[in-house]
Every structure is written in C-alpha cells, then in structure tokens.
Design a protein around this motif. Sequence first.
Motif, PDB file in Angstrom:
ATOM      1  N   PRO A  87      14.635  17.349  15.230  1.00  0.00           N
ATOM      2  CA  PRO A  87      14.387  15.783  14.621  1.00  0.00           C
ATOM      3  C   PRO A  87      13.958  15.463  13.730  1.00  0.00           C
ATOM      4  N   LYS A  88      14.718  14.667  12.358  1.00  0.00           N
ATOM      5  CA  LYS A  88      15.146  14.063  11.005  1.00  0.00           C
ATOM      6  C   LYS A  88      13.545  14.183  10.819  1.00  0.00           C
ATOM      7  N   ILE A  89      13.224  14.487  10.122  1.00  0.00           N
ATOM      8  CA  ILE A  89      12.057  14.031   8.759  1.00  0.00           C
ATOM      9  C   ILE A  89      12.002  15.086   7.551  1.00  0.00           C
ATOM     10  N   SER A  90      12.192  13.050   6.885  1.00  0.00           N
ATOM     11  CA  SER A  90      12.228  13.886   5.201  1.00  0.00           C
ATOM     12  C   SER A  90      11.101  13.557   5.078  1.00  0.00           C
ATOM     13  N   PRO A  91      10.397  14.675   3.495  1.00  0.00           N
ATOM     14  CA  PRO A  91       9.106  14.609   2.887  1.00  0.00           C
ATOM     15  C   PRO A  91       9.605  13.396   2.109  1.00  0.00           C
ATOM     16  N   ALA A  92       8.770  12.918   1.185  1.00  0.00           N
ATOM     17  CA  ALA A  92       8.555  11.422   0.391  1.00  0.00           C
ATOM     18  C   ALA A  92       7.069  11.364   0.247  1.00  0.00           C
ATOM     19  N   VAL A  93       6.930  10.737  -0.774  1.00  0.00           N
ATOM     20  CA  VAL A  93       5.368  10.506  -2.144  1.00  0.00           C
ATOM     21  C   VAL A  93       5.375   9.437  -1.960  1.00  0.00           C
ATOM     22  N   ILE A  94       4.392   8.715  -1.752  1.00  0.00           N
ATOM     23  CA  ILE A  94       3.264   8.167  -2.277  1.00  0.00           C
ATOM     24  C   ILE A  94       2.708   8.171  -3.800  1.00  0.00           C
ATOM     25  N   VAL A  95       2.621   7.872  -4.557  1.00  0.00           N
ATOM     26  CA  VAL A  95       1.663   8.011  -5.797  1.00  0.00           C
ATOM     27  C   VAL A  95       1.551   6.171  -6.297  1.00  0.00           C
ATOM     28  N   GLY A  96      -0.081   6.647  -6.542  1.00  0.00           N
ATOM     29  CA  GLY A  96      -0.662   5.174  -7.404  1.00  0.00           C
ATOM     30  C   GLY A  96      -1.376   6.175  -9.033  1.00  0.00           C
ATOM     31  N   ILE A  97      -0.583   5.606  -9.713  1.00  0.00           N
ATOM     32  CA  ILE A  97      -1.228   6.136 -11.043  1.00  0.00           C
ATOM     33  C   ILE A  97      -2.812   4.922 -11.974  1.00  0.00           C
ATOM     34  N   LEU A  98      -3.625   5.884 -11.990  1.00  0.00           N
ATOM     35  CA  LEU A  98      -4.210   5.845 -12.158  1.00  0.00           C
ATOM     36  C   LEU A  98      -4.912   5.765 -14.098  1.00  0.00           C
ATOM     37  N   HIS A  99      -5.465   4.132 -14.529  1.00  0.00           N
ATOM     38  CA  HIS A  99      -5.710   4.492 -16.315  1.00  0.00           C
ATOM     39  C   HIS A  99      -6.804   3.014 -16.880  1.00  0.00           C
ATOM     40  N   ASN A 100      -8.244   4.287 -16.848  1.00  0.00           N
ATOM     41  CA  ASN A 100      -8.730   2.994 -17.797  1.00  0.00           C
ATOM     42  C   ASN A 100      -8.874   1.962 -17.010  1.00  0.00           C
ATOM     43  N   LYS A 128      -0.610  13.315 -15.047  1.00  0.00           N
ATOM     44  CA  LYS A 128      -1.213  14.510 -14.954  1.00  0.00           C
ATOM     45  C   LYS A 128      -2.565  14.040 -13.840  1.00  0.00           C
ATOM     46  N   ASN A 129      -3.128  15.325 -12.998  1.00  0.00           N
ATOM     47  CA  ASN A 129      -4.087  15.177 -12.406  1.00  0.00           C
ATOM     48  C   ASN A 129      -3.889  15.456 -11.226  1.00  0.00           C
ATOM     49  N   ILE A 130      -2.936  16.027 -10.516  1.00  0.00           N
ATOM     50  CA  ILE A 130      -2.258  15.601  -9.168  1.00  0.00           C
ATOM     51  C   ILE A 130      -3.572  15.620  -8.080  1.00  0.00           C
ATOM     52  N   ARG A 131      -3.369  14.615  -7.488  1.00  0.00           N
ATOM     53  CA  ARG A 131      -4.587  14.935  -6.120  1.00  0.00           C
ATOM     54  C   ARG A 131      -4.081  14.003  -5.023  1.00  0.00           C
ATOM     55  N   GLU A 182      12.173   7.409   9.150  1.00  0.00           N
ATOM     56  CA  GLU A 182      12.387   9.046   9.458  1.00  0.00           C
ATOM     57  C   GLU A 182      11.438   9.521   8.177  1.00  0.00           C
ATOM     58  N   THR A 183      10.623   9.268   8.200  1.00  0.00           N
ATOM     59  CA  THR A 183       9.775   9.920   6.898  1.00  0.00           C
ATOM     60  C   THR A 183       8.596  10.530   7.084  1.00  0.00           C
ATOM     61  N   VAL A 184       7.844  11.662   6.903  1.00  0.00           N
ATOM     62  CA  VAL A 184       6.274  12.083   6.699  1.00  0.00           C
ATOM     63  C   VAL A 184       5.862  11.464   4.706  1.00  0.00           C
ATOM     64  N   LEU A 185       5.285  10.851   4.637  1.00  0.00           N
ATOM     65  CA  LEU A 185       4.433  10.090   3.416  1.00  0.00           C
ATOM     66  C   LEU A 185       3.746  11.200   3.009  1.00  0.00           C
ATOM     67  N   MET A 186       2.900  11.756   1.672  1.00  0.00           N
ATOM     68  CA  MET A 186       2.553  12.498   1.479  1.00  0.00           C
ATOM     69  C   MET A 186       1.577  11.333   0.478  1.00  0.00           C
ATOM     70  N   GLY A 187       0.426  10.783  -0.162  1.00  0.00           N
ATOM     71  CA  GLY A 187      -0.184  10.572  -0.878  1.00  0.00           C
ATOM     72  C   GLY A 187      -0.587  11.206  -1.463  1.00  0.00           C
ATOM     73  N   PHE A 188      -0.459  10.834  -3.174  1.00  0.00           N
ATOM     74  CA  PHE A 188      -1.366  10.896  -4.547  1.00  0.00           C
ATOM     75  C   PHE A 188      -2.033   9.945  -5.145  1.00  0.00           C
ATOM     76  N   PHE A 189      -3.296  10.530  -5.755  1.00  0.00           N
ATOM     77  CA  PHE A 189      -3.646   9.646  -6.788  1.00  0.00           C
ATOM     78  C   PHE A 189      -3.527  10.326  -8.060  1.00  0.00           C
ATOM     79  N   VAL A 190      -3.281  10.247  -9.065  1.00  0.00           N
ATOM     80  CA  VAL A 190      -2.460  10.442 -10.795  1.00  0.00           C
ATOM     81  C   VAL A 190      -3.089  10.381 -11.533  1.00  0.00           C
ATOM     82  N   ASP A 191      -3.479  10.571 -13.074  1.00  0.00           N
ATOM     83  CA  ASP A 191      -3.597  10.713 -13.910  1.00  0.00           C
ATOM     84  C   ASP A 191      -2.823   9.972 -14.725  1.00  0.00           C
ATOM     85  N   LEU A 192      -2.720   9.089 -15.391  1.00  0.00           N
ATOM     86  CA  LEU A 192      -1.275   8.563 -16.978  1.00  0.00           C
ATOM     87  C   LEU A 192      -1.645   9.539 -18.074  1.00  0.00           C
TER      88      LEU A 192
END
Length: 280
Positions: A149-162, A209-212, A223-233
């Motif tokens: 079965p097809k599973i495509s990796p993808a990212v969700i990115v929450g960019i934080l600043h101030n 920077k600071n990928i978490r 058909e995706t597995v999503l991976m969530g990350f918070f990062v800093d500007l």
Amino acid sequence: MIQDIAPHIYHNEYHPEKPDADSYLMYFEKHNALANWDGEEITFPRFRDFPEVKTALSENIIYLFTVDDKRFYLAKELALPERKGFRLESNRRFRDAQPQWLSFAGITGYQLWHWYDVRRYCGHCGSPMVHDTKERMMRCPDCGQMEYPKISPAVIVGILHNGKLLMSKYAGRDNITYYALIAGFTEIGESIEETIRREVMEEVGLKVKNIRYYKSQPWSFSETVLMGFFVDLEGDDETITLDTEELATAEWFTREDAPPQPLNISLTSEMIWQFKNGKV
C-alpha cells in the motif's frame, strides 16, 4: 484527530478470515462511498444487506481490517446497488460524519480500495497482479514484482516568531476558506528536516531553525502519513515572499487572533490549537 477513536481499537494486521452476515461490506466508486448518511450517524452496509454477495473471500471480496471485533471487507469490482438507505456520496463527508470511528474506518477503507484499484497490473511487466495470501501485498506471478500500500510522507510546519504563528491558505481552493500551516511532501533522497526547510523557503521565502517534532497522523484522504513540527524563524525578518502557485495568502497571527479550523480531525487543527492555548 480522525484516527483518535478510543475506546475503539483499530487492528490493521492482515488476518483474512471469512466474513459473516454481520461483517461490514465497503464499496467505493471514484471519490464516493456507499453508506447510509441519513441522520446524525453514518452506517455502512453489512453482508446481510446484500444477500447476493457471497460471504467468502475472493478476488472481489477482500479483507481490510478490524475495529474492535468488527471486520471490514472491500467489495471490489462488484456494482452494489443503492438500497435500504445506502447511497453513494463524496468521501469528503468522512471529515465530519459521526461516529468518528466509522468515519476513520471509511476513509481508511477508501485508501485501500484506491490502492487496489491502481495496482491491477504489474508496473514492471504488465501482467495482472494477484493478491498475496500471507500479507497485504499485490504480487506479479510472472516477474515476482511486489507492491505494498502506498503511503507518502509529508510535513506540517508551524513557524513561530515573537509569539506569532505563520498561517496560510492554499491557492485554487476557493471552497476552503479556513487557514492552514505550511505543508509539503518529502522528495526522493531528502530527509524530513530538509523537506521542512525547502517547503518553507519555497512557499514563503523564510529560513527556519530549531526543528521540533510534535506528532504524526495517518491522513488517508491523500494517502499520506503527516509529520508535524514546530520551528522558529531564523532571524528577525518576517517578510513573506509568497509562492502564488501554491498559496493564496500567508499571515502572522497572535494566539488571540489565530483562526482555528472548523473541524478538529486533522494534525494541522491540533497544532493551531496548541499554539492558541499557549502550549508551544
């Protein structure tokens, strides 16, 4: 999120047992699913609702998975009629249909149906593929090619600043009015961290920077597995250079002003709420 179905338990182990009259029978056409969509709760047909379908495993009756002790099967290449309130409607309705455990089963079943549908022939030699008897896999009897079965990796990115979060809207989706986060698929030969930096630079022209790592989610709608990350500007320049082919807009929001998504079934929605509630 849509996969959070406790106290129900999803079992994806491949144990193809013979269905019985109470087993669920799933049927799909294009982007539509056969179900009873009336009232507040969705229901799927069972074998007893279609007595003309034999309760036996075959090339057209395929075991999918089990939720608790309830087994789900796919009716493949069998034209099931609309009857007893069951009708074909868009699989997008799984986003808000209740109960959530059946919506999750529905969209997961759809993902497997689509995979079976596009794996009829071997991509190497063109011979018809057959179902493996021991695992969820399509096998070519001529050249031995194996397809999972097809599973495509993808990212969700929450960019934080101030104390602000960068939120965006996709281009060309006028029917979707709510905001999302920066997202994208991982390319061949690319690490997840490289995906994050590339997608952010491509879509809004910023360095981070600071990928978490936050959390992951199966998202069968694509058909995706999503991976969530918070990062800093990286740096203090918040100037956005928008990729107008991908995004309609991108803006910085404070916790108070960040607009939540209307449904709380996605990783994106949960990440936005984490920000609004001061947890990141």
